[in-house]
Design a protein around this motif. Sequence first.
Motif, PDB file in Angstrom:
ATOM      1  N   ASP A  29       0.653  -1.148  -0.123  1.00 51.44           N
ATOM      2  CA  ASP A  29       0.042  -0.055   0.008  1.00 51.44           C
ATOM      3  C   ASP A  29       0.777   1.187   0.054  1.00 51.44           C
ATOM      4  N   PRO A  30       0.553   2.410  -0.748  1.00 51.71           N
ATOM      5  CA  PRO A  30       1.167   3.692  -0.611  1.00 51.71           C
ATOM      6  C   PRO A  30       1.117   3.907   0.900  1.00 51.71           C
ATOM      7  N   GLU A  31       2.240   4.470   1.208  1.00 55.35           N
ATOM      8  CA  GLU A  31       2.287   5.230   2.624  1.00 55.35           C
ATOM      9  C   GLU A  31       2.380   6.857   2.224  1.00 55.35           C
ATOM     10  N   ARG A  32       1.441   7.549   2.551  1.00 53.63           N
ATOM     11  CA  ARG A  32       1.412   8.964   2.530  1.00 53.63           C
ATOM     12  C   ARG A  32       0.796   9.453   3.804  1.00 53.63           C
ATOM     13  N   PRO A  33       1.677   9.310   4.750  1.00 54.87           N
ATOM     14  CA  PRO A  33       1.332   9.601   6.362  1.00 54.87           C
ATOM     15  C   PRO A  33       0.948  11.087   6.469  1.00 54.87           C
ATOM     16  N   ASN A  34      -0.120  11.362   7.102  1.00 57.74           N
ATOM     17  CA  ASN A  34      -0.485  12.581   7.633  1.00 57.74           C
ATOM     18  C   ASN A  34      -0.798  12.506   9.379  1.00 57.74           C
ATOM     19  N   GLU A  35      -0.080  13.313   9.779  1.00 60.38           N
ATOM     20  CA  GLU A  35      -0.105  13.296  11.384  1.00 60.38           C
ATOM     21  C   GLU A  35      -0.788  14.657  12.144  1.00 60.38           C
ATOM     22  N   SER A  42      19.140  -3.723  -0.485  1.00 62.06           N
ATOM     23  CA  SER A  42      19.189  -2.763   0.745  1.00 62.06           C
ATOM     24  C   SER A  42      19.076  -1.169   0.456  1.00 62.06           C
ATOM     25  N   LEU A  43      17.955  -1.295  -0.385  1.00 65.75           N
ATOM     26  CA  LEU A  43      17.731   0.216  -0.716  1.00 65.75           C
ATOM     27  C   LEU A  43      17.188   1.171   0.360  1.00 65.75           C
ATOM     28  N   GLN A  44      17.208   2.364   0.103  1.00 68.78           N
ATOM     29  CA  GLN A  44      16.550   3.430   1.303  1.00 68.78           C
ATOM     30  C   GLN A  44      16.114   4.592   0.446  1.00 68.78           C
ATOM     31  N   GLU A  45      14.948   5.110   0.947  1.00 68.61           N
ATOM     32  CA  GLU A  45      14.479   6.261   0.148  1.00 68.61           C
ATOM     33  C   GLU A  45      15.214   7.403   0.685  1.00 68.61           C
ATOM     34  N   ARG A  46      15.415   8.326  -0.457  1.00 69.19           N
ATOM     35  CA  ARG A  46      16.215   9.582  -0.021  1.00 69.19           C
ATOM     36  C   ARG A  46      15.241  10.605  -0.254  1.00 69.19           C
ATOM     37  N   TYR A  47      15.181  11.699   0.216  1.00 68.31           N
ATOM     38  CA  TYR A  47      14.232  12.841   0.170  1.00 68.31           C
ATOM     39  C   TYR A  47      15.030  14.303   0.243  1.00 68.31           C
ATOM     40  N   GLY A  48      14.326  15.073  -0.519  1.00 69.71           N
ATOM     41  CA  GLY A  48      14.918  16.524  -0.658  1.00 69.71           C
ATOM     42  C   GLY A  48      13.817  17.416  -0.432  1.00 69.71           C
ATOM     43  N   PHE A  49      14.154  18.664  -0.063  1.00 63.73           N
ATOM     44  CA  PHE A  49      13.211  19.883  -0.001  1.00 63.73           C
ATOM     45  C   PHE A  49      12.031  19.877  -0.910  1.00 63.73           C
ATOM     46  N   SER A  50      11.168  20.361  -0.803  1.00 62.64           N
ATOM     47  CA  SER A  50       9.945  20.620  -1.787  1.00 62.64           C
ATOM     48  C   SER A  50       8.998  19.427  -2.332  1.00 62.64           C
ATOM     49  N   SER A  51       9.381  18.153  -1.618  1.00 66.80           N
ATOM     50  CA  SER A  51       8.407  17.140  -1.976  1.00 66.80           C
ATOM     51  C   SER A  51       8.318  16.344  -1.015  1.00 66.80           C
ATOM     52  N   PRO A  52       7.284  15.627  -0.567  1.00 64.52           N
ATOM     53  CA  PRO A  52       7.291  14.573   0.430  1.00 64.52           C
ATOM     54  C   PRO A  52       7.625  13.189  -0.399  1.00 64.52           C
ATOM     55  N   ASN A  53       7.679  13.099  -1.785  1.00 61.17           N
ATOM     56  CA  ASN A  53       8.107  11.959  -2.212  1.00 61.17           C
ATOM     57  C   ASN A  53       9.543  11.660  -2.412  1.00 61.17           C
ATOM     58  N   PRO A  54       9.974  10.373  -2.498  1.00 62.15           N
ATOM     59  CA  PRO A  54      11.536  10.321  -2.575  1.00 62.15           C
ATOM     60  C   PRO A  54      12.011  10.931  -3.812  1.00 62.15           C
ATOM     61  N   VAL A  55      13.232  11.245  -3.817  1.00 63.18           N
ATOM     62  CA  VAL A  55      13.818  11.893  -5.144  1.00 63.18           C
ATOM     63  C   VAL A  55      14.626  10.672  -5.785  1.00 63.18           C
ATOM     64  N   ARG A  56      15.241   9.870  -4.917  1.00 64.05           N
ATOM     65  CA  ARG A  56      15.914   8.609  -5.360  1.00 64.05           C
ATOM     66  C   ARG A  56      16.055   7.661  -4.212  1.00 64.05           C
ATOM     67  N   HIS A  57      16.502   6.605  -4.642  1.00 63.72           N
ATOM     68  CA  HIS A  57      16.798   5.354  -3.593  1.00 63.72           C
ATOM     69  C   HIS A  57      18.308   5.237  -3.627  1.00 63.72           C
ATOM     70  N   GLY A  58      18.845   5.222  -2.357  1.00 64.15           N
ATOM     71  CA  GLY A  58      20.342   4.829  -2.335  1.00 64.15           C
ATOM     72  C   GLY A  58      20.395   3.226  -1.914  1.00 64.15           C
ATOM     73  N   ARG A  59      21.607   2.875  -2.362  1.00 64.40           N
ATOM     74  CA  ARG A  59      21.707   1.382  -2.140  1.00 64.40           C
ATOM     75  C   ARG A  59      22.749   0.968  -1.139  1.00 64.40           C
ATOM     76  N   GLY A  60      22.542  -0.107  -0.544  1.00 66.64           N
ATOM     77  CA  GLY A  60      23.663  -0.317   0.529  1.00 66.64           C
ATOM     78  C   GLY A  60      24.202  -1.717  -0.086  1.00 66.64           C
TER      79      GLY A  60
END
Length: 308
Positions: free
Chosen positions: A36-42, A200-218
């Motif tokens: 499921d998409p995870e678009r959290p609002n708190e 071993s991917l991880q979401e990477r984020y940047g200013f201006s969007s709640p969506n990942p801008v890329r995925h870093g690898r382990g």
Amino acid sequence: MDSALKRDAIVPEVTLGTTPSTPGFLNLRTINIDGDPERPNERSPERVYHGQATNMYQGLARYPKTFNLPWARDAATDVLWGSLFNAAWATNVLKNGQTPAGFTLEEKYEGGATDPYRRVTGMLVDSATVAFAMDGQPGRLSFVARGRAETTATAAISGATYADPTPGYDPVTAAEVAVGNLFSVTSPILQSLNLQITNSLQERYGFSSPNPVRHGRGWFDVRGTAEFDLSAAADYSTFATRQQGLAFDITIGSVANYKDKLEVMKADVWNPNLRDPGVTGTHTVMLNFMARYNAADSAALKLTRLIA
């Protein structure tokens, strides 16, 4: 809406996160797609005089998907394999590499006159599980992928067709798997195989969007277990001390020129477990293994398709 009529397709991306204007549209032979998409609002953490909720804020989004499929020779599955391996197929050979291979997922729901569609772009396969057992069932593949963004539509991607994949050969059971080498065990009678591959991917984020801008690898990690009938004392005792540099390969399928060969060229094998089934059954040995980097292939894992 009837889930039996749902269709799933993928489009290889040239620019990661962007669906091509003239896509190479491929239908998947999925059992189902989880995630499921995870678009959290708190709730806002601020204090208010009445102690009740008044505001919310948007958190960071994630778009995970798990593709569950039977093992079958298929062009769309090859795209998932390429994304998992971070590499392109070269003369029908795929080795794990360093180049991200993204794709767009489109899910089509049967809605009668107007079908709803859901799309996730910028998908990369994070991990996969391969499972075969002598249970009369097809081998199972599960690919876990992570995307960058989700959209919806009421029309398919331009140029899409939801015809069944061809040639559409039957899924493969363990009875159609030939063991080439099982860590130098003599004439092994393999009962089950489980293989886990991860980036071993991880979401990477940047200013201006709640969506990942890329995925870093382990690290790229390949581990598994293999269970086979106990035939000699050495089947167990050899591996009580960790063994290094052993090979493993299986050929999957029974249709000439549509088989696959999966190879671990160099593995560590350790911690055998001897199973006791009681008064009926056969003793089996369960081995743990991990693939190592093999300098001759510049890779730890290799998949060859369209074997004769």
